[in-house]
Design an enzyme around this catalytic site. Structure first.
Site, PDB file in Angstrom:
ATOM      1  N   GLY A 108       3.457   7.291   3.636  1.00  0.00           N
ATOM      2  CA  GLY A 108       4.745   7.525   4.276  1.00  0.00           C
ATOM      3  C   GLY A 108       5.014   6.636   5.463  1.00  0.00           C
ATOM      4  O   GLY A 108       6.163   6.504   5.914  1.00  0.00           O
ATOM      5  N   PHE A 109       3.980   5.973   5.996  1.00  0.00           N
ATOM      6  CA  PHE A 109       4.154   5.190   7.217  1.00  0.00           C
ATOM      7  C   PHE A 109       5.075   3.993   7.004  1.00  0.00           C
ATOM      8  O   PHE A 109       5.867   3.638   7.890  1.00  0.00           O
ATOM      9  CB  PHE A 109       2.793   4.716   7.727  1.00  0.00           C
ATOM     10  CG  PHE A 109       2.857   4.112   9.107  1.00  0.00           C
ATOM     11  CD1 PHE A 109       2.855   4.934  10.219  1.00  0.00           C
ATOM     12  CD2 PHE A 109       2.935   2.743   9.289  1.00  0.00           C
ATOM     13  CE1 PHE A 109       2.929   4.378  11.503  1.00  0.00           C
ATOM     14  CE2 PHE A 109       3.003   2.191  10.557  1.00  0.00           C
ATOM     15  CZ  PHE A 109       3.006   3.014  11.669  1.00  0.00           C
ATOM     16  N   TYR A 161      -6.235  19.161  -6.049  1.00  0.00           N
ATOM     17  CA  TYR A 161      -5.008  19.310  -5.266  1.00  0.00           C
ATOM     18  C   TYR A 161      -4.614  20.784  -5.204  1.00  0.00           C
ATOM     19  O   TYR A 161      -4.232  21.386  -6.201  1.00  0.00           O
ATOM     20  CB  TYR A 161      -3.867  18.497  -5.868  1.00  0.00           C
ATOM     21  CG  TYR A 161      -4.106  17.006  -5.936  1.00  0.00           C
ATOM     22  CD1 TYR A 161      -5.072  16.379  -5.149  1.00  0.00           C
ATOM     23  CD2 TYR A 161      -3.357  16.205  -6.790  1.00  0.00           C
ATOM     24  CE1 TYR A 161      -5.283  15.010  -5.208  1.00  0.00           C
ATOM     25  CE2 TYR A 161      -3.556  14.836  -6.859  1.00  0.00           C
ATOM     26  CZ  TYR A 161      -4.517  14.242  -6.069  1.00  0.00           C
ATOM     27  OH  TYR A 161      -4.717  12.883  -6.146  1.00  0.00           O
ATOM     28  N   SER A 202      -0.706   6.088  -2.778  1.00  0.00           N
ATOM     29  CA  SER A 202      -0.238   5.854  -1.398  1.00  0.00           C
ATOM     30  C   SER A 202       0.421   4.478  -1.267  1.00  0.00           C
ATOM     31  O   SER A 202       0.115   3.719  -0.343  1.00  0.00           O
ATOM     32  CB  SER A 202      -1.399   5.978  -0.402  1.00  0.00           C
ATOM     33  OG  SER A 202      -1.922   7.282  -0.406  1.00  0.00           O
ATOM     34  N   PRO A 203       1.331   4.131  -2.188  1.00  0.00           N
ATOM     35  CA  PRO A 203       1.949   2.800  -2.146  1.00  0.00           C
ATOM     36  C   PRO A 203       2.886   2.612  -0.959  1.00  0.00           C
ATOM     37  O   PRO A 203       3.287   1.484  -0.663  1.00  0.00           O
ATOM     38  CB  PRO A 203       2.716   2.734  -3.472  1.00  0.00           C
ATOM     39  CG  PRO A 203       3.051   4.154  -3.775  1.00  0.00           C
ATOM     40  CD  PRO A 203       1.859   4.942  -3.311  1.00  0.00           C
ATOM     41  N   LEU A 204       3.219   3.714  -0.279  1.00  0.00           N
ATOM     42  CA  LEU A 204       4.056   3.632   0.917  1.00  0.00           C
ATOM     43  C   LEU A 204       3.245   3.900   2.174  1.00  0.00           C
ATOM     44  O   LEU A 204       3.774   4.326   3.196  1.00  0.00           O
ATOM     45  CB  LEU A 204       5.230   4.613   0.809  1.00  0.00           C
ATOM     46  CG  LEU A 204       6.161   4.388  -0.393  1.00  0.00           C
ATOM     47  CD1 LEU A 204       7.245   5.440  -0.451  1.00  0.00           C
ATOM     48  CD2 LEU A 204       6.760   2.984  -0.344  1.00  0.00           C
ATOM     49  N   GLY A 205       1.934   3.645   2.085  1.00  0.00           N
ATOM     50  CA  GLY A 205       1.088   3.837   3.261  1.00  0.00           C
ATOM     51  C   GLY A 205       1.131   5.255   3.774  1.00  0.00           C
ATOM     52  O   GLY A 205       1.210   5.491   4.979  1.00  0.00           O
TER      53      GLY A 205
END
Length: 332
Positions: free
Chosen positions: A212-213, A60, A207-210
């Site tokens: 950010g989507f 990162y 990425s549990p919120l897709g």
């Protein structure tokens, strides 16, 4: 008196961590411009409210993210359950050079991370991607040596497939598997989640919120910075995006009916999958951090879970979760 933040345990013998962690990748890479001062404020606020599970990786920002965390760890190391990862190799200019799981690389990568982080041990050390050219027994064997040397406390894998996980667990206890898991990425439920439970391995969804989507705030790829990698993600492109907006809208409607935000509903759903699931949403905003953190106190009813299942069945996600060239490194 403040209520203690909910906690969960990583694996059968892993560390106790906050029920929701904090993914730090976006503070240094991939999601457009970032501000270190603001990121440091978010990191310190996370610890202040009880979120102590911080997730980074050597790739990162080509080490920049670990150096950023070092500024917090310098004074608050005892408050942090620190996770970092190795295996994705980048050139100094950020170019991706491939995956390396050779034992000598494992040792060198760990030492380099320890230096950048300014710590004497890593609480959870993941292989970021599986190197198909190196037997997993060799890679995990080298990781186990790091445990014996006191440089690492617990081991994890990321985006590993079932056979790889079984072979790895035969060499050394695996505390956690990190993989993508959310309302629009449920593939893990078929085989990986049951296997983790059989072996006593926690699941750490990234990425549990897709990406950010699922928050409902992204309506067009044009909203994203020019160097935001999501512009190249199939789910954010063209007809896929137009289709997937129906899913985001459906999540928003269910959240409004519950009196919470879309992000909180998505995180509460993940937490409902079992006490061995610990999502790590990322953010560069204190307000978003507080919003996400509150999801740990939200318990969805059986009826609400049925409504979510019905929505997901009616609006299946369109597009793969990575561009085609990167899909081969997943579930390896």
């Amino acid at each position: 008196m403040n209520t203690p933040y909910p906690r969960r345990t990583l694996g059968n013998s892993g560390p106790q961590v906050s029920a929701i962690g904090l993914g730090c990748m976006g503070m240094s890479d991939f999601y457009g411009p970032a501000d270190d001062a603001q990121s440091l404020a978010v990191l310190n606020h996370a610890l202040d409210i009880g979120i102590d599970f911080l997730d980074t990786a050597d790739m990162y920002g080509t080490g920049a993210n670990e150096r950023l965390l070092a500024k917090v760890l310098k004074t608050r190391r005892s408050e942090v359950v620190l996770a970092t990862k190795f295996g994705n190799v980048r050139a100094p200019d950020g170019a991706l050079l491939g995956i390396d799981g050779r034992p000598e690389y494992v040792r060198a990568a760990c030492d380099a991370s320890l230096r950048r982080l300014g710590v004497d041990h890593i609480d959870l050390y993941y292989q970021h991607r599986v190197d198909r050219k190196v037997p997993i027994e060799d890679t995990v064997g080298a990781m186990a040596e790091l445990v014996r040397a006191g440089k690492v406390r617990h081991l994890g894998l990321s985006e590993a497939g079932p056979r790889t996980i079984r072979r790895a667990a035969a060499v050394h206890t695996i505390a956690a598997l990190q993989t993508e898991y959310s309302l629009w990425s449920r593939e893990v439920e078929a085989e990986l989640l049951p296997l983790c439970r059989e072996l006593g391995i926690a699941l750490v969804p990234y990425s549990p919120l897709g990406r950010g989507f699922l928050t409902g705030t992204i309506r067009s790829a044009e909203q994203l910075a020019g160097n935001d990698w999501r512009r190249n993600n199939p789910r954010f492109q063209g007809e896929n995006l137009a289709h997937n907006l129906a899913l985001a809208d459906g999540v928003k409607a269910l959240a409004e009916a519950r009196g919470c935000t879309s992000a909180q509903l998505a995180l509460a759903w993940l937490l409902s999958r079992g006490p061995d699931v610990v999502p790590i949403p990322g953010t560069r905003s204190i307000a978003r951090l507080d919003e996400n953190a509150a999801a740990a106190h939200l318990v969805l009813s059986a009826d609400e879970l049925k409504q979510i299942d019905a929505l997901l069945a009616a609006v299946p996600v369109a597009g793969t979760r990575y561009p085609e060239a990167a899909m081969g490194a997943l579930n390896a």
